[in-house]
Design a protein around this motif. Structure first.
Motif, PDB file in Angstrom:
ATOM      1  N   VAL A  44       0.853  -1.123  -0.127  1.00  0.00           N
ATOM      2  CA  VAL A  44      -0.075  -0.025   0.175  1.00  0.00           C
ATOM      3  C   VAL A  44       0.789   1.134  -0.041  1.00  0.00           C
ATOM      4  CG1 VAL A  44      -1.800   1.308   1.272  1.00  0.00           C
ATOM      5  CG2 VAL A  44      -1.914  -1.248   1.184  1.00  0.00           C
ATOM      6  N   ALA A  45       0.607   2.073  -0.921  1.00  0.00           N
ATOM      7  CA  ALA A  45       1.449   3.486  -0.821  1.00  0.00           C
ATOM      8  C   ALA A  45       0.228   4.741  -0.966  1.00  0.00           C
ATOM      9  CB  ALA A  45       2.213   3.330  -2.161  1.00  0.00           C
ATOM     10  N   LEU A  46       0.544   5.695  -0.349  1.00  0.00           N
ATOM     11  CA  LEU A  46      -0.011   6.910  -0.322  1.00  0.00           C
ATOM     12  C   LEU A  46       0.742   7.777  -0.847  1.00  0.00           C
ATOM     13  CD1 LEU A  46      -2.252   8.886   0.945  1.00  0.00           C
ATOM     14  CD2 LEU A  46      -1.088   8.963   2.934  1.00  0.00           C
ATOM     15  N   ALA A  47      -0.066   8.406  -2.058  1.00  0.00           N
ATOM     16  CA  ALA A  47       0.742   9.663  -2.798  1.00  0.00           C
ATOM     17  C   ALA A  47      -0.257  10.662  -2.783  1.00  0.00           C
ATOM     18  CB  ALA A  47       0.752   8.894  -4.203  1.00  0.00           C
ATOM     19  N   TYR A  48       0.798  11.852  -3.130  1.00  0.00           N
ATOM     20  CA  TYR A  48       0.031  13.361  -2.879  1.00  0.00           C
ATOM     21  C   TYR A  48       0.034  14.047  -4.399  1.00  0.00           C
ATOM     22  CZ  TYR A  48       0.205  12.465   2.006  1.00  0.00           C
ATOM     23  OH  TYR A  48      -0.009  11.579   3.241  1.00  0.00           O
ATOM     24  N   LEU A  49      -0.745  14.727  -4.764  1.00  0.00           N
ATOM     25  CA  LEU A  49      -0.803  15.460  -5.964  1.00  0.00           C
ATOM     26  C   LEU A  49       0.302  16.639  -5.794  1.00  0.00           C
ATOM     27  CD1 LEU A  49      -1.796  16.374  -8.905  1.00  0.00           C
ATOM     28  CD2 LEU A  49      -3.614  17.559  -7.354  1.00  0.00           C
ATOM     29  N   GLU A  50       0.114  17.396  -4.643  1.00  0.00           N
ATOM     30  CA  GLU A  50       0.919  18.403  -4.394  1.00  0.00           C
ATOM     31  C   GLU A  50       1.447  18.896  -2.926  1.00  0.00           C
ATOM     32  OE1 GLU A  50      -1.019  21.545  -6.562  1.00  0.00           O
ATOM     33  OE2 GLU A  50      -2.657  21.658  -4.997  1.00  0.00           O
ATOM     34  N   PHE A  51       2.384  19.644  -2.854  1.00  0.00           N
ATOM     35  CA  PHE A  51       2.838  19.991  -1.377  1.00  0.00           C
ATOM     36  C   PHE A  51       3.378  18.915  -0.657  1.00  0.00           C
ATOM     37  CE2 PHE A  51      -0.908  22.673  -2.261  1.00  0.00           C
ATOM     38  CZ  PHE A  51      -0.389  23.869  -2.972  1.00  0.00           C
ATOM     39  N   MET A  52       3.202  17.714  -0.891  1.00  0.00           N
ATOM     40  CA  MET A  52       3.668  16.732   0.172  1.00  0.00           C
ATOM     41  C   MET A  52       4.203  15.468  -0.757  1.00  0.00           C
ATOM     42  SD  MET A  52       0.479  16.289   2.830  1.00  0.00           S
ATOM     43  CE  MET A  52       1.117  16.645   4.344  1.00  0.00           C
ATOM     44  N   GLN A  53       4.944  14.723   0.130  1.00  0.00           N
ATOM     45  CA  GLN A  53       5.719  13.674  -0.490  1.00  0.00           C
ATOM     46  C   GLN A  53       5.335  12.204  -0.041  1.00  0.00           C
ATOM     47  OE1 GLN A  53       7.983  13.927  -3.385  1.00  0.00           O
ATOM     48  NE2 GLN A  53       7.285  15.913  -3.335  1.00  0.00           N
ATOM     49  N   PRO A  54       5.162  11.319  -0.711  1.00  0.00           N
ATOM     50  CA  PRO A  54       5.661  11.044  -2.025  1.00  0.00           C
ATOM     51  C   PRO A  54       4.595  11.551  -3.057  1.00  0.00           C
ATOM     52  CG  PRO A  54       4.847   9.000  -1.051  1.00  0.00           C
ATOM     53  CD  PRO A  54       4.652   9.829   0.100  1.00  0.00           C
ATOM     54  N   ASP A  55       5.289  11.631  -4.183  1.00  0.00           N
ATOM     55  CA  ASP A  55       4.241  12.071  -5.226  1.00  0.00           C
ATOM     56  C   ASP A  55       3.881  10.809  -5.840  1.00  0.00           C
ATOM     57  OD1 ASP A  55       6.470  11.334  -6.895  1.00  0.00           O
ATOM     58  OD2 ASP A  55       6.809  13.423  -7.542  1.00  0.00           O
ATOM     59  N   MET A  56       3.002  10.705  -6.928  1.00  0.00           N
ATOM     60  CA  MET A  56       2.500   9.402  -7.644  1.00  0.00           C
ATOM     61  C   MET A  56       3.693   8.773  -8.326  1.00  0.00           C
ATOM     62  SD  MET A  56      -0.918   9.229  -7.868  1.00  0.00           S
ATOM     63  CE  MET A  56      -1.306   8.599  -9.428  1.00  0.00           C
ATOM     64  N   ALA A  57       4.871   9.358  -8.698  1.00  0.00           N
ATOM     65  CA  ALA A  57       5.843   8.674  -9.452  1.00  0.00           C
ATOM     66  C   ALA A  57       6.521   7.843  -8.336  1.00  0.00           C
ATOM     67  CB  ALA A  57       6.666   9.573 -10.350  1.00  0.00           C
ATOM     68  N   GLN A  58       6.891   8.509  -7.338  1.00  0.00           N
ATOM     69  CA  GLN A  58       7.726   8.038  -6.246  1.00  0.00           C
ATOM     70  C   GLN A  58       6.774   6.876  -5.517  1.00  0.00           C
ATOM     71  OE1 GLN A  58       8.175  11.437  -3.935  1.00  0.00           O
ATOM     72  NE2 GLN A  58      10.128  11.934  -4.646  1.00  0.00           N
ATOM     73  N   ALA A  59       5.501   6.932  -5.387  1.00  0.00           N
ATOM     74  CA  ALA A  59       4.807   6.093  -4.664  1.00  0.00           C
ATOM     75  C   ALA A  59       4.613   4.748  -5.647  1.00  0.00           C
ATOM     76  CB  ALA A  59       3.528   6.565  -4.236  1.00  0.00           C
ATOM     77  N   THR A  60       4.530   5.051  -6.806  1.00  0.00           N
ATOM     78  CA  THR A  60       4.383   4.054  -7.767  1.00  0.00           C
ATOM     79  C   THR A  60       5.539   3.041  -7.987  1.00  0.00           C
ATOM     80  OG1 THR A  60       2.613   5.370  -9.064  1.00  0.00           O
ATOM     81  CG2 THR A  60       3.913   3.398 -10.090  1.00  0.00           C
ATOM     82  N   ALA A  61       6.745   3.921  -7.916  1.00  0.00           N
ATOM     83  CA  ALA A  61       8.018   2.963  -8.128  1.00  0.00           C
ATOM     84  C   ALA A  61       8.413   2.475  -6.938  1.00  0.00           C
ATOM     85  CB  ALA A  61       9.198   4.369  -8.007  1.00  0.00           C
TER      86      ALA A  61
END
Length: 133
Positions: free
Chosen positions: A41-58
């Motif tokens: 399970v990964a939690l990703a954020y559109l903006e302002f916070m990390q991880p973003d979608m690319a990092q969470a997907t990786a």
């Protein structure tokens, strides 16, 4: 790797400048992890916070996920869910061509969540009525 472990969950939230804003979303991710310990399970954020979608997907791909269920943690399907998220997913599909991404409706549009919110509102009204003289 068995089929159950090849599937992961990507929770997608907006993000905010205030780090406390993320607490409910982190609690959702932790609850899912606790109840499904074999599912990445990964939690990703559109903006302002990390991880973003690319990092969470990786991270999910590195964990062996070949199928990613994407659940937007938004109350409704506004512009971010209808426009931004599909574009982000197109980029992820290009980066990870061996991975299938399944986009689900915004969590706030799911019947169980609508009923939970209505239940919270009714509970509030019942509590207020019980405490009135």
């Amino acid at each position: 790797m068995n089929d159950a472990h090849s599937r992961g969950l990507l929770l997608f939230a907006h993000g905010a400048r205030d780090p406390d804003w993320a607490r409910p979303f982190e609690a959702v991710a932790q609850s899912v992890r606790a109840q499904r310990p074999g599912t990445p399970v990964a939690l990703a954020y559109l903006e302002f916070m990390q991880p973003d979608m690319a990092q969470a997907t990786a991270a999910l791909v590195a964990a062996g996920c070949r199928r990613v269920e994407v659940l937007p943690l938004f109350l409704g399907a506004g512009g971010h869910v209808r426009k931004d998220l599909p574009q982000l997913l197109d980029g992820l599909r290009a980066t990870h061509p061996g991975v299938h991404f399944e986009l689900h409706p915004a969590v706030g549009e799911l019947p169980t969540v609508v009923q939970a919110m209505a239940g919270a509102a009714l509970s509030l009204l019942a509590t207020k009525e019980a405490n009135q003289p």
